[in-house]
Write a protein that holds these residues in place. Structure first.
Motif, short mmCIF file in Angstrom:
data_model
loop_
_atom_site.label_atom_id
_atom_site.label_comp_id
_atom_site.label_asym_id
_atom_site.label_seq_id
_atom_site.Cartn_x
_atom_site.Cartn_y
_atom_site.Cartn_z
N LEU A 106 1.61 -1.18 -6.86
CA LEU A 106 0.43 -0.93 -6.04
C LEU A 106 -0.19 -2.24 -5.54
O LEU A 106 -0.64 -2.32 -4.39
CB LEU A 106 -0.61 -0.13 -6.84
N GLU A 107 -0.20 -3.26 -6.38
CA GLU A 107 -0.71 -4.57 -5.95
C GLU A 107 0.16 -5.15 -4.86
O GLU A 107 -0.34 -5.73 -3.88
CB GLU A 107 -0.76 -5.53 -7.14
N SER A 127 -0.52 -3.30 -1.64
CA SER A 127 -1.84 -3.68 -1.14
C SER A 127 -1.79 -5.01 -0.40
O SER A 127 -2.33 -5.15 0.71
CB SER A 127 -2.83 -3.77 -2.31
N SER A 147 -6.38 -1.62 0.46
CA SER A 147 -6.93 -1.63 -0.89
C SER A 147 -5.95 -0.98 -1.86
O SER A 147 -5.01 -0.29 -1.44
CB SER A 147 -8.25 -0.86 -0.92
N ILE A 148 -6.19 -1.20 -3.14
CA ILE A 148 -5.35 -0.57 -4.16
C ILE A 148 -5.43 0.95 -4.06
O ILE A 148 -4.43 1.65 -4.19
CB ILE A 148 -5.76 -1.03 -5.58
N GLN A 149 -6.61 1.44 -3.79
CA GLN A 149 -6.79 2.88 -3.66
C GLN A 149 -6.02 3.44 -2.48
O GLN A 149 -5.44 4.53 -2.55
CB GLN A 149 -8.28 3.23 -3.53
N GLN A 150 -6.02 2.69 -1.38
CA GLN A 150 -5.26 3.13 -0.22
C GLN A 150 -3.76 3.11 -0.52
O GLN A 150 -3.02 4.01 -0.12
CB GLN A 150 -5.56 2.22 0.98
N LYS A 167 -2.43 3.50 -3.41
CA LYS A 167 -2.16 4.62 -4.30
C LYS A 167 -2.09 5.93 -3.52
O LYS A 167 -1.21 6.77 -3.78
CB LYS A 167 -3.26 4.71 -5.37
N ALA A 168 -2.97 6.10 -2.56
CA ALA A 168 -2.96 7.32 -1.75
C ALA A 168 -1.67 7.43 -0.95
O ALA A 168 -1.12 8.52 -0.78
CB ALA A 168 -4.17 7.32 -0.81
N ASN A 169 -1.16 6.28 -0.50
CA ASN A 169 0.07 6.29 0.30
C ASN A 169 1.30 6.64 -0.53
O ASN A 169 2.32 7.08 0.03
CB ASN A 169 0.28 4.93 0.97
N GLU A 212 1.25 8.90 -2.92
CA GLU A 212 1.16 10.29 -3.37
C GLU A 212 2.14 11.20 -2.63
O GLU A 212 2.71 12.12 -3.21
CB GLU A 212 -0.28 10.80 -3.20
N ASP A 228 1.50 4.22 -10.82
CA ASP A 228 0.43 3.40 -11.41
C ASP A 228 0.96 2.30 -12.32
O ASP A 228 0.42 1.20 -12.36
CB ASP A 228 -0.54 4.29 -12.20
#
Length: 238
Positions: free
Chosen positions: A56-57, A60, A66-69, A71-73, A75, A91
């Motif tokens: 994820l890093e 990013s 962002s890390i959240q973005q 992560k969403a990608n 999914e 994760d």
């Protein structure tokens, strides 16, 4: 008939594609006569085997999100994996170098364990979040699929099979392979990407039929020396 698969063990679509291809192969009438050969390909040859950087890093930083973005990608990819019975845990995944994984695969192939090790390496990275670039981890995984873990560790500590890996990577480049997964059917047909099981099955059938053409019998005039146009051995002949 041979099916060669160029892939990398940190490539999510290589694992998804592997499962979809297996689904197709299980429906193929001549599956027992198909030889599947795993070929080497590194998505990032310069990666550090013990980078400590999460996937994820990496995403990013690479894509400026962002890390959240990030992560969403992932999914959507995880959902595609789930549809074929796979569990992806992005994760806990770490960026690593897979050169030693590919070297170990050549050793596994020499022992008839390449199918088992290929599956174990993918699962280790995507489900278990093990570092498939770490030599101790690789030796342990080798032992889990029935290989000699001590022999695997000795091979990993050497340069054994390094030339074989580079040779396959060069061969893939010559064939025009720029991304994976990439499937080559009897060196006549190619499928790029994690296609549907239906696509894989139709390609298997097409390649098989071309290699094993079916004789077509046509109607014609009866031969007066034979019965019904078919000549058979003479039963009276001694």
């Amino acid at each position: 008939m041979k099916v060669e698969i160029w892939s990398d063990y940190v490539c999510p679509f290589c694992y998804i594609g592997k499962r979809r291809f297996e689904m197709a192969l299980n429906k193929f009438e001549h599956k027992e006569r198909i030889e599947v050969i795993y070929r080497s390909f590194e998505l990032d040859p310069g990666a550090d085997a013990n980078s400590g950087i999460s996937t994820l890093e990496m995403l990013s930083k690479k894509y400026g999100m962002s890390i959240q973005q990030a992560k969403a990608n992932t999914e959507n990819v995880a959902q595609q994996a789930a549809e074929v019975g796979l569990t992806f845990n992005f994760d806990g995944q770490v960026v690593t170098n897979t050169f030693d994984s590919h070297r170990l695969m050549h050793y596994a192939a020499s022992q008839g364990k390449d199918t088992e090790l290929s599956e174990r390496l993918f699962k280790a990275h995507f489900t278990d979040n093990d570092n498939v670039g770490n030599r101790e981890t690789l030796a342990q995984l080798a032992g889990e699929v029935g290989l000699d873990a001590a022999a695997a560790a000795q091979i990993l500590a050497s340069d054994d099979y390094a030339d074989a890996v580079r040779g396959e990577e060069d061969e893939g480049s010559t064939l025009g392979i720029r991304g994976v997964p990439f499937y080559v059917f009897d060196r006549k047909y190619a499928v790029s990407g994690a296609q549907s099981p239906e696509t894989f099955l139709s390609t298997l059938i097409k390649a098989w039929e071309e290699k094993h053409p079916t004789l077509v019998q046509v109607e014609g005039d009866d031969d007066v020396l034979c019965t019904d146009g078919v000549c058979a051995p003479d039963a009276k002949r001694s």
